[in-house]
Design a protein around this motif. Structure first.
Motif, PDB file in Angstrom:
ATOM      1  N   GLY A 193      57.943  46.376  51.026  1.00  9.17           N
ATOM      2  CA  GLY A 193      56.746  46.967  50.668  1.00  9.17           C
ATOM      3  C   GLY A 193      55.507  46.151  51.049  1.00  9.17           C
ATOM      4  N   HIS A 194      55.019  45.311  50.025  1.00 10.91           N
ATOM      5  CA  HIS A 194      53.776  44.434  50.114  1.00 10.91           C
ATOM      6  C   HIS A 194      52.432  45.163  50.778  1.00 10.91           C
ATOM      7  CE1 HIS A 194      51.700  41.088  50.862  1.00 10.91           C
ATOM      8  NE2 HIS A 194      51.245  41.056  52.223  1.00 10.91           N
ATOM      9  N   ASP A 206      56.078  46.462  44.738  1.00  9.89           N
ATOM     10  CA  ASP A 206      54.873  46.584  44.348  1.00  9.89           C
ATOM     11  C   ASP A 206      54.430  47.333  42.955  1.00  9.89           C
ATOM     12  OD1 ASP A 206      53.875  45.155  46.763  1.00  9.89           O
ATOM     13  OD2 ASP A 206      55.024  46.668  47.634  1.00  9.89           O
ATOM     14  N   ASP A 245      52.977  51.353  46.623  1.00 11.59           N
ATOM     15  CA  ASP A 245      52.522  50.705  45.528  1.00 11.59           C
ATOM     16  C   ASP A 245      52.563  51.550  44.348  1.00 11.59           C
ATOM     17  OD1 ASP A 245      50.414  51.509  47.061  1.00 11.59           O
ATOM     18  OD2 ASP A 245      49.113  50.714  45.592  1.00 11.59           O
ATOM     19  N   ASN A 257      52.429  41.520  38.537  1.00 14.18           N
ATOM     20  CA  ASN A 257      51.128  41.446  39.095  1.00 14.18           C
ATOM     21  C   ASN A 257      51.130  39.431  39.344  1.00 14.18           C
ATOM     22  OD1 ASN A 257      48.786  42.255  40.627  1.00 14.18           O
ATOM     23  ND2 ASN A 257      47.741  41.389  38.675  1.00 14.18           N
ATOM     24  N   ASP A 278      56.677  41.718  44.270  1.00 14.22           N
ATOM     25  CA  ASP A 278      55.474  42.060  43.190  1.00 14.22           C
ATOM     26  C   ASP A 278      56.102  43.212  42.312  1.00 14.22           C
ATOM     27  OD1 ASP A 278      54.260  40.538  44.930  1.00 14.22           O
ATOM     28  OD2 ASP A 278      52.885  41.846  45.783  1.00 14.22           O
ATOM     29  N   HIS A 331      51.261  48.260  50.930  1.00  8.79           N
ATOM     30  CA  HIS A 331      50.629  49.459  50.236  1.00  8.79           C
ATOM     31  C   HIS A 331      50.208  50.627  51.184  1.00  8.79           C
ATOM     32  CE1 HIS A 331      49.137  46.648  46.531  1.00  8.79           C
ATOM     33  NE2 HIS A 331      50.435  46.433  47.058  1.00  8.79           N
ATOM     34  N   HIS A 391      53.424  45.753  40.086  1.00  9.76           N
ATOM     35  CA  HIS A 391      52.084  44.683  39.734  1.00  9.76           C
ATOM     36  C   HIS A 391      51.952  44.841  38.295  1.00  9.76           C
ATOM     37  CE1 HIS A 391      50.947  43.573  43.798  1.00  9.76           C
ATOM     38  NE2 HIS A 391      51.045  44.725  44.059  1.00  9.76           N
TER      39      HIS A 391
END
Length: 240
Positions: free
Chosen positions: A192-193, A8, A213, A44, A41, A195, A10
């Motif tokens: 993850g994912h 994450d 994240d 982004n 991720d 946050h 991004h």
């Protein structure tokens, strides 16, 4: 070889601080044998493995130096960069991992995944994911002209922002029944994912680890080193 897991980030051209944080992470570990796992991720939004945008050049160059020093990079797709494939990873000798990735470490059975499949209560997203990840549709999507994919990416980002601005919007966390189902026969689940970084005991012998994240506003991320099978700990990575 040390094992490091992140998720994450991004990364995007609009958020250079995040990119600097990632480049600093690579530089800090370049001279110590490191196995880097990126669990989705990373970017982004990712539209095309052939993307030659100027902001990507220092990232690719740093990754080439990182792997040339004997380090390894493995990537697993997330919900933001599921179009990213082996073609991009070939630029620096990276490896694409299918989800879930099962591995054994220090006698423990590990399951690595991005984490979006654990959020089974988000029915609309799971339906969309099933459609968009269909190999036939994904193949068509990858073959579209880059300019059209840029417009498509902007459309999906605008829809995502609209959803998050809705008064009724609440980020959907994992479904614990789904977590336990996917952890059958597994000692440690790492994803993850969401946050929501944490280390959670699922049972006396099972652990769920949620990677954090990368947060631009305070320059921090919660990352994981696999070093002690008896004691897992998330570490704060700080960047400027």
């Amino acid at each position: 070889m040390r094992t490091l897991l992140i998720a994450d980030l991004h990364l995007s051209a609009q958020h250079p601080r995040l990119t600097r944080g990632f480049l600093d992470l690579l530089a800090a570990h370049q001279d110590e044998p490191t196995q880097l796992y990126i669990l989705g991720d990373w970017f982004n939004v990712w539209l095309d493995d052939r993307d030659s945008s100027a902001w990507l050049e220092p990232i690719v160059a740093a990754l080439q130096a990182f792997t040339a020093a004997g380090n390894r990079v493995a990537f697993m797709a997330g919900n933001r960069d599921f179009v990213l494939g082996q073609t991009f990873l070939n630029r620096f000798g990276g490896v694409y991992l299918t989800e879930p990735h099962l591995m054994t470490w220090q006698g423990l059975r590990l399951r690595l995944e991005h984490g979006d499949s654990l959020c089974s209560d988000d029915v609309s997203y799971q339906r969309f994911k099933k459609i968009i990840r269909n190999p036939l549709l994904l193949g068509i999507l990858k073959s579209l002209p880059f300019a059209f994919k840029q417009k498509l990416g902007k459309f999906f980002r605008s829809k995502s922002r609209e959803r998050q601005r809705s008064e009724a919007y609440q980020p959907i966390d994992v479904n614990m029944d789904e977590v336990r189902r996917q952890m059958h026969g597994v000692d440690v689940l790492i994803h993850g994912h969401t946050h929501r970084p944490e280390i959670q005991a699922i049972s006396a012998s099972q652990t769920r680890i949620v990677l954090g994240d990368w947060r631009e506003h305070d320059g921090t991320a919660q990352i994981l080193y696999l070093d002690d099978p008896q004691h897992f700990q998330l570490h704060t990575w700080r960047f400027f």
